[in-house]
Scaffold this active site. Structure first.
Site, PDB file in Angstrom:
ATOM      1  N   HIS A  49       0.156  28.524 -74.880  1.00 47.73           N
ATOM      2  CA  HIS A  49       1.345  27.909 -75.483  1.00 47.73           C
ATOM      3  C   HIS A  49       2.093  27.007 -74.498  1.00 47.73           C
ATOM      4  CE1 HIS A  49       0.389  30.877 -78.505  1.00 47.73           C
ATOM      5  NE2 HIS A  49       0.618  31.855 -77.631  1.00 47.73           N
ATOM      6  N   CYS A  50       1.349  26.284 -73.684  1.00 42.58           N
ATOM      7  CA  CYS A  50       1.934  25.360 -72.696  1.00 42.58           C
ATOM      8  C   CYS A  50       2.867  26.095 -71.731  1.00 42.58           C
ATOM      9  CB  CYS A  50       2.687  24.219 -73.375  1.00 42.58           C
ATOM     10  SG  CYS A  50       1.671  23.256 -74.505  1.00 42.58           S
TER      11      CYS A  50
END
Length: 232
Positions: free
Chosen positions: A189-190
């Site tokens: 998720h970055c």
């Protein structure tokens, strides 16, 4: 990644105490809670259109007027020029036009305006309360799943349920539950440094929005129980 609501106003105050400017990426906040940039005390605030149920490729950038006035245009083109001559320096249009060179994304901006109107018609306070109810329902539902651990349990968090399951990889869970008609996100998720802090390389993330229903939460929980039973 976790749904944590950060203390932005406090962060802005600390930044300004050290003569720094602060820009906030509010893409994850704008569709879920009321935003008052003056109360937050930030210098810049941005969010993307598709996060507020609008089209992709367009968004909103707020900036303090005094800072925008002092900044040079980042791109040249039509509508951002006031005067041009060989004898005197070029002068630019007043903000915000100074930063809007050329033909704007007309259709996208009209659609974004309609999306924002829809959000305001419902009311962000009501959206926030509804999403909190969905999160509570989902949290209660997954509590009985053996080996499931929720990451991100801060108070007043947004409607995001990030979790891992002992003995099951996040991507396998995502692929199998997709076959049951349930869409979740998997991966880092970055936020790889954050997941490294928790000692995991990926999580599953179920995100809830204004259009979701308690019945859909039940389908998610039932599907997750079935998937976990297949993998463990």
């Amino acid at each position: 990644a976790l749904g944590t609501v950060n203390p932005v106003a406090e962060m802005a105050r600390l930044a300004h105490e050290h003569d720094a400017l602060i820009m906030v990426d509010g893409a994850q906040a704008a569709p879920h809670q009321p935003i008052v940039v003056q109360a937050l005390g930030v210098d810049f605030y941005a969010f993307s259109g598709h996060k507020v149920y609008g089209p992709t490729g367009v968004g909103v950038l707020y900036g303090r007027a005094d800072l925008l006035e002092a900044m040079a245009p980042w791109q040249g083109g039509g509508e951002m020029i006031k005067t041009v001559s060989f004898e005197t320096p070029t002068t630019f249009a007043d903000i915000p036009h100074k930063f809007e060179a050329g033909t704007p994304a007309i259709a996208e901006v009209i659609a974004l305006g309609r999306a924002l109107a829809w959000v305001n018609e419902i009311g962000l306070e009501l959206i926030q309360a509804w999403e909190t109810r969905l999160l509570e329902h989902a949290t209660e539902g997954v509590a009985s799943i053996d080996g499931l651990r929720i990451l991100g349990t801060s108070p007043d968090k947004a409607a995001v349920l990030s979790f891992v399951v002992d003995g099951a990889h996040a991507q396998d869970i995502g692929l199998l539950i997709d076959q049951l008609g349930v869409a979740i996100r998997t991966g880092h998720h970055c936020a790889q440094p954050l997941l490294s802090h928790f000692g995991v390389d990926a999580t599953c993330r179920a995100s809830f929005a204004a259009y979701n229903t308690p019945e859909e939460i039940d389908i998610f929980v039932e599907g997750l129980e079935r998937v976990v039973g297949m993998l463990r």
